[in-house]
Write an enzyme that holds these catalytic residues in place. Structure first.
Site, mmCIF file in Angstrom:
data_model
loop_
_atom_site.group_PDB
_atom_site.id
_atom_site.type_symbol
_atom_site.label_atom_id
_atom_site.label_comp_id
_atom_site.label_asym_id
_atom_site.label_seq_id
_atom_site.Cartn_x
_atom_site.Cartn_y
_atom_site.Cartn_z
ATOM 1 C CG HIS A 132 -56.491 -9.963 -62.840
ATOM 2 N ND1 HIS A 132 -56.629 -9.265 -64.007
ATOM 3 C CD2 HIS A 132 -56.889 -9.124 -61.850
ATOM 4 C CE1 HIS A 132 -57.109 -8.048 -63.739
ATOM 5 N NE2 HIS A 132 -57.276 -7.948 -62.433
ATOM 6 C CG ASP A 169 -66.340 -5.605 -66.102
ATOM 7 O OD1 ASP A 169 -66.544 -5.206 -64.948
ATOM 8 O OD2 ASP A 169 -65.272 -5.435 -66.701
ATOM 9 N NE ARG A 186 -67.174 -0.409 -59.972
ATOM 10 C CZ ARG A 186 -66.147 -1.243 -60.078
ATOM 11 N NH1 ARG A 186 -66.123 -2.149 -61.055
ATOM 12 N NH2 ARG A 186 -65.167 -1.211 -59.211
ATOM 13 C CB SER A 197 -65.128 -5.468 -62.159
ATOM 14 O OG SER A 197 -64.468 -5.000 -63.304
ATOM 15 C CE LYS A 254 -62.149 -7.051 -66.248
ATOM 16 N NZ LYS A 254 -61.815 -5.635 -66.038
#
Lengths: 434, 434
Positions: B82, B161, B168, B183, B187
């Site tokens: 990620h 999320d 947010r 967050s 995920k």
């Protein structure tokens, strides 16, 4: 500018322009800005604070969110009085009749009890027949006739504040000095006042626990007044023990009556007279504050403050005989004495605990939907500084139901601090901000 | 405990217990806790932060708010990668095929472009026919067959999320390290991974502008992984200029193809290989990280990474020929050269401005509802450190419509800093957190 950008800038402690705050308040009042964005903004204000310019602009926008109660048709200078809320605080019912009896026009827009603090409207409503739901026209005509009338906040007065207050209550953003200041001042200044006397309470029984915070709040409110061309003075007064001896709605009305007949507690009498004097002075009835103090004292001693309250009770539909015959007020069905096992000196009476205990047995509200039992409450038998023997009665709890009584009694008992050394007297009026 | 009390305690920087955070996340996911209370809580977290224990508990609650994608039926160690998002960041499309070609199972749950940063899903969807809306069963079967598949976040994966992110976005609470960490990790860990390699970008083109913040974010995510028994390593990499030369969806796919054929930009190749090596090492294909680096290098050089991506494109419905014949990708209809009037050395290329300019002409999104134009973007002709003469081409803007083109061109032009002195080379990989 987008709402999220305004939130971000406040979050980053930037100063927002008056028109940006107006955009927020107007948008929120109309329902265009959702609760969740306002909640984030309020929490950002909690941390980042507001400059004096910001808090004035926000107050003005909130004040203008509804209609302004125009009192210009009534002759005389209009002076209101507001307390930030305390336990046993019934000064409004004493200072305002004395000021009105001295010639000041006193339009009292009052609040209700919430949490451990009492509310003037609830106290008045313990008087059989007393109506606080006057129309603005009735309010105006009573004011013209008696120079004093009591009304609750209507939906037309600063609706933005009502909406914001409800949101603050559920988002842990009540305890923010700029938010408290703008809430109080927007409601007060939505009436066309000339001047305002504030009683900012500090101590365990007040919202402000520290004098430095109380001072900042007082300065902020005085500054808001100045920017909007209103004369505002604030007393910072001690709330580390309940004011007077009585806590609870009908019980406090009885103490008001005694005080207006000059047989009330000395702390309550002292603060009420000083507040009345400031109202008389700002109302330009006298040239100096010292003369105003003499006038207030005279109106107490000659009974004209007492008669003024009686007249107003009658004018608003209440039974004025309650001020002489306390049995006409709602009465509790039982009383429980709280005694001490130790002798010594009373060194503290935690006002918040006493207020909470009273609320618990029905004198106050934990949520806005709770109903009030006007008869119940606490009457102190001792005050801070007093010498007591083992077995002395500290106070009596007056109740109509035994539900929560035991819990309340424990809370009350724990509220008293007893020391072996004599206790120094504390100042009651700590500071004046003007 | 009441929600308002949890907000108050977080506001006052107290640590909440895991079950209290679970109560908040579960209540919010179910809709029992309203947006306005969560908004106030998020702003309180923005200011007060979270302890490692809190952020882990919140992540776990968010992860468990939906269903966990079970990959246990697929043999092999599952490692995802990620990136926190950057400009020109196409490393996922390079590192993951190399890792998969080396034997790692790579379940890629990817995101979309938002603001000035790109998203892997949008890049893949510029390939004619490519489907990212796989069912979980299709995803599992593609993974079993090819060891690599790409899917978007579904509504079943960490729905808390999705709801929190949307809130947010409109309450100025995006830029909070614990909220970003929870967050991302909720995920990622909603898929039964064994390990995760993170690329935390730092610099003008990244969410984290300062290395100290990037380090804190990396440490927090590695800590969350450790507490949930997942091996996590994070690289902190420089995003003070775009990565590679291409910015824009189809343009980046072309650069991916070149890089997988070992003729890509050196910065992109370097970071992609290091990420792939970490995936291979955590996937236990090799015993040491150095061996993993050799493996990654070998899989690049022998073309097996390139062939892996081709296979996956075909398996997900896309036209694999695009990797060789770029004319099969969406192509821009016009190109505008940006030249410099001054000579010297390129000392900076503001990645955020380049990203914003690309988004402006259609390569990205300003709101989630915007559609993407896959053909458009920017191709740099120079990188930081390079010597240039007056009149040199700095970059080309590829467009399909002239709307916003002039504005974008100005932004791009201003993004280049030119200095008279040679520029020191910056490290690309600044730190490793593991």
């Amino acid at each position: 500018m987008r709402t999220v950008d305004l939130i971000r800038r406040k979050r980053d402690a930037e100063e927002l322009a008056p028109e940006e705050l107006q955009q927020l308040i107007d948008g929120y009042t109309r329902g265009d800005i959702p609760d969740y964005q306002m909640a984030a903004f309020l929490m950002a204000v909690f941390y980042s604070g507001m400059t004096d310019r910001e808090v004035s602009a926000m107050t003005e926008s909130m004040m203008n969110s509804g209609s302004i109660v125009d009192l210009s048709s009534i002759p005389g200078i209009k002076v209101d009085k507001h307390s930030t809320g305390g336990v046993g605080d019934k000064t409004s019912l004493i200072a305002s009749p004395i000021a009105a009896a001295s010639g000041v026009v006193v339009p009292m827009i009052s609040g209700r009890a919430l949490g451990h603090t009492g509310g003037t409207l609830d106290k008045l409503e313990s008087i059989p027949g007393f109506r606080t739901d006057l129309s603005i026209d009735e309010f105006r005509s009573l004011l013209a006739e008696h120079k004093l009338a009591f009304i609750g906040q209507t939906e037309e007065i600063a609706p933005a504040d009502g909406k914001l207050y409800a949101l603050r209550d559920v988002t842990a953003t009540v305890e923010s000095i700029p938010l408290i200041a703008s809430s109080i001042m927007s409601k007060k200044l939505a009436v066309s006042l000339d001047a305002l006397v504030l009683d900012v309470k500090v101590g365990s029984g007040a919202f402000m626990k520290k004098q430095v915070d109380a001072r900042r709040l007082a300065q902020m409110m005085v500054g808001i007044g100045r920017r909007l061309d209103k004369r505002v003075q604030a007393l910072i007064t001690d709330m580390n023990q309940p004011l007077g001896y009585a806590i609870g709605n009908a019980l406090e009305v009885m103490e008001v009556s005694q005080t207006l007949q000059n047989v009330g507690p000395s702390d309550l009498t002292r603060i009420s007279l000083e507040l009345a004097a400031r109202m008389i002075y700002l109302g330009k009835i006298t040239k100096t504050l010292d003369e105003a103090r003499e006038t207030a004292q005279a109106k107490l001693l000659d009974g004209s403050g007492y008669r003024k309250l009686k007249d107003v009770i009658q004018a608003q539909g209440g039974d004025p005989r309650v001020l002489d015959r306390f049995e006409l007020l709602p009465n509790a069905t039982g009383a429980q004495e709280i005694t001490t096992s130790r002798g010594g000196y009373v060194s503290g009476i935690d006002a918040e605990s006493i207020g909470q205990a009273s609320a618990m047995i029905g004198a106050g509200r934990n949520t806005k939907e709770d109903t009030i039992d006007p008869a119940v409450g606490v009457i102190l038998e001792v005050k801070v500084g007093q010498k007591i023997d083992p077995g002395s009665i500290l106070c009596r709890i007056y109740y109509t139901s035994e539900e929560h009584l035991e819990e309340a009694a424990e809370l009350v008992e724990d509220a008293f601090r007893i020391s072996q050394q004599p206790v120094e007297e504390r100042d009651l009026i700590l500071e004046v901000v003007s």
